[in-house]
Design a protein around this motif. Structure first.
Motif, PDB file in Angstrom:
ATOM      1  N   MET A   1       1.356  -1.127   0.112  1.00  0.00           N
ATOM      2  CA  MET A   1       0.163   0.192   0.279  1.00  0.00           C
ATOM      3  C   MET A   1       0.888   1.266  -0.038  1.00  0.00           C
ATOM      4  SD  MET A   1      -2.976  -0.959   2.926  1.00  0.00           S
ATOM      5  CE  MET A   1      -4.173  -2.279   2.558  1.00  0.00           C
ATOM      6  N   PHE A   2       0.828   2.089  -0.890  1.00  0.00           N
ATOM      7  CA  PHE A   2       1.907   3.090  -1.327  1.00  0.00           C
ATOM      8  C   PHE A   2       1.253   4.223  -0.252  1.00  0.00           C
ATOM      9  CE2 PHE A   2       2.526   6.856  -3.794  1.00  0.00           C
ATOM     10  CZ  PHE A   2       3.766   6.928  -3.290  1.00  0.00           C
ATOM     11  N   LEU A   3       0.567   4.303  -0.167  1.00  0.00           N
ATOM     12  CA  LEU A   3      -0.198   5.549   0.734  1.00  0.00           C
ATOM     13  C   LEU A   3       0.128   4.992   1.685  1.00  0.00           C
ATOM     14  CD1 LEU A   3      -2.975   7.286  -1.362  1.00  0.00           C
ATOM     15  CD2 LEU A   3      -0.984   8.246  -0.964  1.00  0.00           C
ATOM     16  N   ASN A   4      -0.383   4.375   2.824  1.00  0.00           N
ATOM     17  CA  ASN A   4       0.525   3.614   3.676  1.00  0.00           C
ATOM     18  C   ASN A   4       2.278   3.349   4.811  1.00  0.00           C
ATOM     19  OD1 ASN A   4      -0.421   2.348   6.351  1.00  0.00           O
ATOM     20  ND2 ASN A   4       0.840   0.465   5.689  1.00  0.00           N
ATOM     21  N   ASP A   5       2.851   3.370   3.594  1.00  0.00           N
ATOM     22  CA  ASP A   5       3.996   3.329   3.395  1.00  0.00           C
ATOM     23  C   ASP A   5       4.967   4.950   3.082  1.00  0.00           C
ATOM     24  OD1 ASP A   5       4.262   0.271   3.795  1.00  0.00           O
ATOM     25  OD2 ASP A   5       4.869   0.737   1.701  1.00  0.00           O
ATOM     26  N   LEU A   6       3.855   5.726   2.425  1.00  0.00           N
ATOM     27  CA  LEU A   6       4.108   7.423   1.996  1.00  0.00           C
ATOM     28  C   LEU A   6       4.146   7.639   3.648  1.00  0.00           C
ATOM     29  CD1 LEU A   6       5.472   9.408   0.699  1.00  0.00           C
ATOM     30  CD2 LEU A   6       2.605   9.610   0.207  1.00  0.00           C
ATOM     31  N   TYR A   7       2.864   7.488   3.957  1.00  0.00           N
ATOM     32  CA  TYR A   7       2.459   8.239   5.276  1.00  0.00           C
ATOM     33  C   TYR A   7       3.663   7.844   6.509  1.00  0.00           C
ATOM     34  CZ  TYR A   7       0.374   8.433  10.279  1.00  0.00           C
ATOM     35  OH  TYR A   7       0.089   9.229  11.688  1.00  0.00           O
ATOM     36  N   HIS A   8       3.917   6.840   6.835  1.00  0.00           N
ATOM     37  CA  HIS A   8       4.719   5.883   7.959  1.00  0.00           C
ATOM     38  C   HIS A   8       6.394   6.911   7.678  1.00  0.00           C
ATOM     39  CE1 HIS A   8       2.475   4.228  10.754  1.00  0.00           C
ATOM     40  NE2 HIS A   8       1.693   4.053   9.140  1.00  0.00           N
ATOM     41  N   MET A   9       6.638   7.152   6.577  1.00  0.00           N
ATOM     42  CA  MET A   9       7.600   7.589   6.387  1.00  0.00           C
ATOM     43  C   MET A   9       8.067   9.139   6.720  1.00  0.00           C
ATOM     44  SD  MET A   9       9.008   6.514   2.128  1.00  0.00           S
ATOM     45  CE  MET A   9      10.185   7.492   2.036  1.00  0.00           C
ATOM     46  N   LEU A  10       6.994  10.008   6.199  1.00  0.00           N
ATOM     47  CA  LEU A  10       6.906  10.912   6.632  1.00  0.00           C
ATOM     48  C   LEU A  10       6.403  11.846   8.323  1.00  0.00           C
ATOM     49  CD1 LEU A  10       3.688  11.972   3.927  1.00  0.00           C
ATOM     50  CD2 LEU A  10       6.652  12.270   3.979  1.00  0.00           C
ATOM     51  N   ASP A  11       7.089  12.536   8.791  1.00  0.00           N
ATOM     52  CA  ASP A  11       7.350  12.995   9.836  1.00  0.00           C
ATOM     53  C   ASP A  11       6.858  14.521   9.682  1.00  0.00           C
ATOM     54  OD1 ASP A  11       8.216  14.690  12.675  1.00  0.00           O
ATOM     55  OD2 ASP A  11      10.198  13.257  12.225  1.00  0.00           O
ATOM     56  N   PRO A  12       6.180  15.003  10.631  1.00  0.00           N
ATOM     57  CA  PRO A  12       5.324  16.328  10.804  1.00  0.00           C
ATOM     58  C   PRO A  12       6.491  17.651  10.299  1.00  0.00           C
ATOM     59  CG  PRO A  12       4.270  14.605  12.179  1.00  0.00           C
ATOM     60  CD  PRO A  12       5.225  14.061  12.412  1.00  0.00           C
ATOM     61  N   ILE A  13       7.007  16.762  11.774  1.00  0.00           N
ATOM     62  CA  ILE A  13       7.949  18.177  11.539  1.00  0.00           C
ATOM     63  C   ILE A  13       8.803  18.253  10.841  1.00  0.00           C
ATOM     64  CG2 ILE A  13      10.161  19.075  13.560  1.00  0.00           C
ATOM     65  CD1 ILE A  13       8.885  17.720  15.750  1.00  0.00           C
ATOM     66  N   GLY A 141      -3.308  22.487   2.881  1.00  0.00           N
ATOM     67  CA  GLY A 141      -3.418  22.574   4.580  1.00  0.00           C
ATOM     68  C   GLY A 141      -4.219  21.150   4.464  1.00  0.00           C
ATOM     69  N   ARG A 142      -4.759  19.924   3.561  1.00  0.00           N
ATOM     70  CA  ARG A 142      -4.918  18.987   3.668  1.00  0.00           C
ATOM     71  C   ARG A 142      -3.621  17.792   2.989  1.00  0.00           C
ATOM     72  NH1 ARG A 142      -8.884  19.682   6.149  1.00  0.00           N
ATOM     73  NH2 ARG A 142     -11.043  20.138   5.796  1.00  0.00           N
ATOM     74  N   CYS A 143      -3.132  18.126   3.049  1.00  0.00           N
ATOM     75  CA  CYS A 143      -1.893  17.334   2.556  1.00  0.00           C
ATOM     76  C   CYS A 143      -1.254  16.995   4.057  1.00  0.00           C
ATOM     77  CB  CYS A 143      -0.632  17.269   1.894  1.00  0.00           C
ATOM     78  SG  CYS A 143      -1.633  17.556  -0.101  1.00  0.00           S
ATOM     79  N   ALA A 144      -0.593  19.102   5.439  1.00  0.00           N
ATOM     80  CA  ALA A 144      -0.308  18.469   5.950  1.00  0.00           C
ATOM     81  C   ALA A 144      -1.230  17.655   7.163  1.00  0.00           C
ATOM     82  CB  ALA A 144      -0.287  19.705   6.413  1.00  0.00           C
ATOM     83  N   ASN A 145      -2.803  17.635   6.839  1.00  0.00           N
ATOM     84  CA  ASN A 145      -3.432  17.174   7.559  1.00  0.00           C
ATOM     85  C   ASN A 145      -3.513  15.850   7.847  1.00  0.00           C
ATOM     86  OD1 ASN A 145      -6.588  19.436   6.985  1.00  0.00           O
ATOM     87  ND2 ASN A 145      -5.148  18.780   8.720  1.00  0.00           N
ATOM     88  N   PHE A 146      -2.506  15.052   6.669  1.00  0.00           N
ATOM     89  CA  PHE A 146      -2.754  13.693   5.989  1.00  0.00           C
ATOM     90  C   PHE A 146      -1.379  13.826   7.050  1.00  0.00           C
ATOM     91  CE2 PHE A 146      -0.229  10.923   3.464  1.00  0.00           C
ATOM     92  CZ  PHE A 146      -1.169   9.133   3.458  1.00  0.00           C
ATOM     93  N   VAL A 147       0.002  14.328   6.939  1.00  0.00           N
ATOM     94  CA  VAL A 147       1.285  14.233   7.616  1.00  0.00           C
ATOM     95  C   VAL A 147       0.970  14.161   8.994  1.00  0.00           C
ATOM     96  CG1 VAL A 147       3.893  15.165   7.657  1.00  0.00           C
ATOM     97  CG2 VAL A 147       2.403  15.451   5.642  1.00  0.00           C
ATOM     98  N   ASN A 148       0.284  15.034   9.471  1.00  0.00           N
ATOM     99  CA  ASN A 148       0.054  14.802  10.586  1.00  0.00           C
ATOM    100  C   ASN A 148      -0.802  14.175  11.273  1.00  0.00           C
ATOM    101  OD1 ASN A 148       1.309  16.882  11.577  1.00  0.00           O
ATOM    102  ND2 ASN A 148      -0.643  18.881  11.427  1.00  0.00           N
ATOM    103  N   GLY A 149      -1.486  12.817  11.317  1.00  0.00           N
ATOM    104  CA  GLY A 149      -2.124  11.449  11.070  1.00  0.00           C
ATOM    105  C   GLY A 149      -3.384  12.049  11.616  1.00  0.00           C
TER     106      GLY A 149
END
Length: 271
Positions: A1-13, A141-149
């Motif tokens: 799952m590409f999006l799942n892997d991408l989410y866990h690679m990202l840091d809110p900071i 803003g919505r992309c940042a919401n995604f990064v923040n989980g």
């Protein structure tokens, strides 16, 4: 799952400088404001409205303050569920999250209108130009919401489901990205293409179109988005987000009808 892997690679900071940390959420707001200002400036030039750089800058500053104040106040009133009455100092803790688009829109209109009155500029035309760039900010803003989980969706078995850290051990709809695409990219594409015509379409055309499209898209995405925990569902499957979006659709239709009937041209400075 590409999006799942991408989410866990990202840091809110995004990065840190000594003890200070810069979050993607703050950068998203900054990027959105800058891009919206550029779009407003280029649009008024394409339409031949002749606004000065100083006046556009003043209008954008007023809009920024209006968005921040309005978005926070609406969240406190409509989504706070009484929490802020018991913790009034938390109203100012925007770094903990809690901003409402509907309030941000109202604040932007009020702030922009005050600046326009001071500069002698048409409020209606600035509203039309402002909403052309607004979807870019929504996208960031919505992309940042995604990064923040945060603001994730309901459970799903679709291949693009994401397992968010705060969403339990299940895959969920990345509803933040649905909104980024619909409220951000799609609305921007529609309004930008409409704005290419010269002479431009009548006053109110862009504001009305924006309100209708945003209201419809937000209402639909809410069906796969989990409502705020402190509110839950209000009436059956209806959420607060949907309840606040319906008036936007109705208002947008009224504005479009009025724009068609009045057929007022876009103008810069008022005579």
């Amino acid at each position: 799952m590409f999006l799942n892997d991408l989410y866990h690679m990202l840091d809110p900071i995004a990065f840190s400088v000594g003890p200070f940390s810069v979050h993607w959420y703050g950068l998203a707001y900054l990027a959105g404001f800058i891009c919206a200002g550029v779009v407003l400036w280029r649009t008024q030039r394409r339409w031949g409205l002749g606004l000065s750089g100083d006046d556009v800058y003043l209008i954008m500053i007023a809009i920024v303050f209006g968005i921040i104040i309005g978005a926070r106040l609406f969240y406190v009133v409509f989504y706070g569920a009484g929490y802020y009455l018991e913790h009034p100092l938390e109203i100012f803790a925007t770094w903990n999250g809690g901003m409402s688009f509907h309030g941000g829109l109202a604040g932007a209109v009020v702030g922009g209108a005050l600046a326009c009155r001071r500069c002698g500029i048409s409020i209606a035309s600035v509203c039309d130009m402002g909403v052309i760039g607004a979807p870019i900010g929504l996208f960031f803003g919505r992309c940042a919401n995604f990064v923040n989980g945060e603001l994730w969706g309901k459970e799903t078995d679709l291949p693009w489901g994401v397992m968010f850290e705060t969403g339990g051990n299940v895959y969920r709809h990345p509803s933040q990205l649905y909104e980024a695409i619909l409220e951000g990219l799609v609305i921007f594409a529609v309004l930008y293409l409409l704005s290419r015509r010269v002479p431009p379409r009548p006053q109110g055309t862009f504001m009305g179109t924006f309100l209708v499209l945003y209201g419809v898209f937000r209402f639909l995405v809410e069906f796969v988005r989990v409502p705020d925990a402190q509110l839950g569902y209000l009436f059956g499957p209806i959420t607060m987000g949907q309840l606040l979006s319906l008036p936007l659709v109705l208002l947008g239709i009224v504005v479009l009808v009025a724009a068609h009937r009045l057929n007022r041209p876009q103008v810069g400075y008022l005579a």
